[in-house]
Scaffold this motif. Structure first.
Motif, short mmCIF file in Angstrom:
data_model
loop_
_atom_site.label_atom_id
_atom_site.label_comp_id
_atom_site.label_asym_id
_atom_site.label_seq_id
_atom_site.Cartn_x
_atom_site.Cartn_y
_atom_site.Cartn_z
N ASN A 151 9.90 12.07 0.27
CA ASN A 151 8.39 12.19 0.43
C ASN A 151 7.92 10.97 0.90
O ASN A 151 8.36 10.01 1.37
N ILE A 152 6.60 10.81 0.95
CA ILE A 152 5.98 9.62 1.55
C ILE A 152 5.94 8.31 0.66
O ILE A 152 6.33 7.33 1.43
N LYS A 153 6.15 8.39 -0.54
CA LYS A 153 6.46 7.22 -1.08
C LYS A 153 7.92 6.83 -1.07
O LYS A 153 8.04 5.43 -1.01
N LYS A 154 8.76 7.54 -1.03
CA LYS A 154 10.19 7.39 -0.64
C LYS A 154 10.06 6.51 0.74
O LYS A 154 10.77 5.46 1.09
N LEU A 155 9.54 7.35 1.68
CA LEU A 155 9.44 6.71 3.07
C LEU A 155 8.97 5.33 3.34
O LEU A 155 9.44 4.47 4.02
N THR A 156 7.67 5.18 2.67
CA THR A 156 7.03 3.83 2.72
C THR A 156 7.73 2.68 2.08
O THR A 156 7.85 1.77 2.62
N GLU A 157 8.51 3.09 0.90
CA GLU A 157 9.00 2.18 0.39
C GLU A 157 10.33 1.67 1.34
O GLU A 157 10.82 0.51 1.45
N ALA A 158 11.07 2.96 1.87
CA ALA A 158 12.41 2.54 2.69
C ALA A 158 11.83 1.65 3.93
O ALA A 158 12.74 0.98 4.50
N SER A 159 10.58 1.90 4.52
CA SER A 159 10.09 1.31 5.71
C SER A 159 9.31 -0.14 5.32
O SER A 159 9.11 -0.60 6.19
N LYS A 160 9.15 -0.40 4.12
CA LYS A 160 8.62 -1.61 3.67
C LYS A 160 7.06 -1.75 4.34
O LYS A 160 6.61 -2.72 4.85
N ASN B 98 2.71 0.07 3.32
CA ASN B 98 2.14 0.76 2.33
C ASN B 98 1.53 2.02 2.68
O ASN B 98 1.47 2.46 4.02
N ARG B 99 1.39 2.80 1.74
CA ARG B 99 0.78 4.29 2.02
C ARG B 99 -0.44 4.37 2.79
O ARG B 99 -0.55 5.32 3.54
N THR B 100 -1.22 3.33 2.75
CA THR B 100 -2.41 3.14 3.30
C THR B 100 -2.28 3.20 4.91
O THR B 100 -2.91 3.77 5.72
N THR B 101 -1.22 2.34 4.93
CA THR B 101 -0.83 2.26 6.42
C THR B 101 -0.50 3.29 7.16
O THR B 101 -0.61 3.80 8.11
N PHE B 102 0.35 4.13 6.35
CA PHE B 102 0.97 5.47 6.85
C PHE B 102 -0.12 6.51 7.17
O PHE B 102 -0.10 7.02 8.27
N TYR B 103 -0.90 6.56 6.23
CA TYR B 103 -2.19 7.45 6.40
C TYR B 103 -3.18 7.01 7.42
O TYR B 103 -3.96 8.08 7.93
N LEU B 104 -2.87 5.81 7.87
CA LEU B 104 -3.96 5.60 8.97
C LEU B 104 -3.30 6.27 10.39
O LEU B 104 -4.35 6.44 11.14
N HIS B 105 -2.30 6.63 10.36
CA HIS B 105 -1.56 7.14 11.39
C HIS B 105 -1.26 8.69 11.39
O HIS B 105 -1.17 9.30 12.35
N PHE B 106 -0.73 9.21 10.05
CA PHE B 106 -0.29 10.47 10.20
C PHE B 106 -1.05 11.19 8.90
O PHE B 106 -1.25 10.48 7.84
N ASP C 55 0.27 13.72 6.96
CA ASP C 55 0.99 13.97 6.04
C ASP C 55 2.53 14.08 6.62
O ASP C 55 2.76 13.43 7.72
N LEU C 56 3.46 14.01 5.99
CA LEU C 56 4.84 13.98 6.11
C LEU C 56 5.16 14.64 7.33
O LEU C 56 6.01 14.48 8.32
#
Length: 204
Positions: A42-51, A53-61, A63-64
């Motif tokens: 999930n997004i939580k696992k992905l962002t943690e593995a990628s080091k 934050n979730r906010t940065t992820f949602y700036l670009h995508f 959803d998963l």
């Protein structure tokens, strides 16, 4: 996807900071894919593995699934870059010479064997499997015509040969991975080229 443009099916990143973020996400996803089923990621696992934050992820995508689509497109853009990096000759002197770029592609798959075992043997990413067929059809149609001229075929005749080559090529690569590379990339490429050029296309 913010700050990303799409050209010819590939993703071209304009901002180096975004490129760094996407690199981290792809590395994180690759690591997760080798240990977890897709349904467990999930997004939580992905962002943690990628080091990141979730906010940065949602700036670009959004959803998963949007990220997975980007991830798969990026993989096949890399495949295309590898194949296209080798100059294509008008015609080969011998059918023993593999299609340009095929050896390099197989070498790359071998170098990333853990990832491609997940993708090709275990089918952990269904979208990859679908995209693989599309990429291989394009590669087959464009590639082996440079090895030897194909005869005029009806649509149904061409489709039968296309499916035959597609299934055989993918199956051979899967076998190669499963068996721990019993033959060299060069030898496998030679065999695939010869079969594609003188087998299905010329069975009349």
């Amino acid at each position: 996807i913010n700050k990303v443009c799409v050209e010819d099916g590939g993703f071209v990143i304009k901002d180096p900071r975004v490129l760094q973020t996407f690199d981290l996400l792809c590395k994180g996803f690759t690591n997760l894919l080798q240990s977890d089923a897709l349904e467990q990621i999930n997004i939580k696992k992905l962002t943690e593995a990628s080091k990141i934050n979730r906010t940065t992820f949602y700036l670009h995508f959004a959803d998963l699934q949007a990220f997975v689509t980007y991830y798969v497109n990026r993989l096949f853009q890399h495949w295309s870059d590898i194949v296209n990096s080798v100059p294509s000759l008008p015609e080969h002197k011998s059918l023993q010479e593999p299609y340009p770029g095929l050896v390099q592609l197989l070498e790359y798959i071998k170098s990333e064997q853990e990832l491609y075992h997940c993708l090709l043997v275990e089918h952990r990413l269904p979208l990859f499997t679908v995209a693989l067929r599309e990429w291989m059809i394009k590669f087959t149609n464009q590639g082996f015509g440079t090895v030897t001229q194909t005869p005029t075929l009806s649509e149904s005749e061409r489709k039968v040969r296309e499916v035959h080559i597609l299934s055989g090529t993918i199956g051979s690569i899967v076998w190669w991975l499963e068996e721990g590379f019993p033959i060299s990339s060069q030898k496998l490429a030679e065999e695939l080229t010869l079969i594609a050029a003188k087998g299905p296309f010329y069975l009349k």
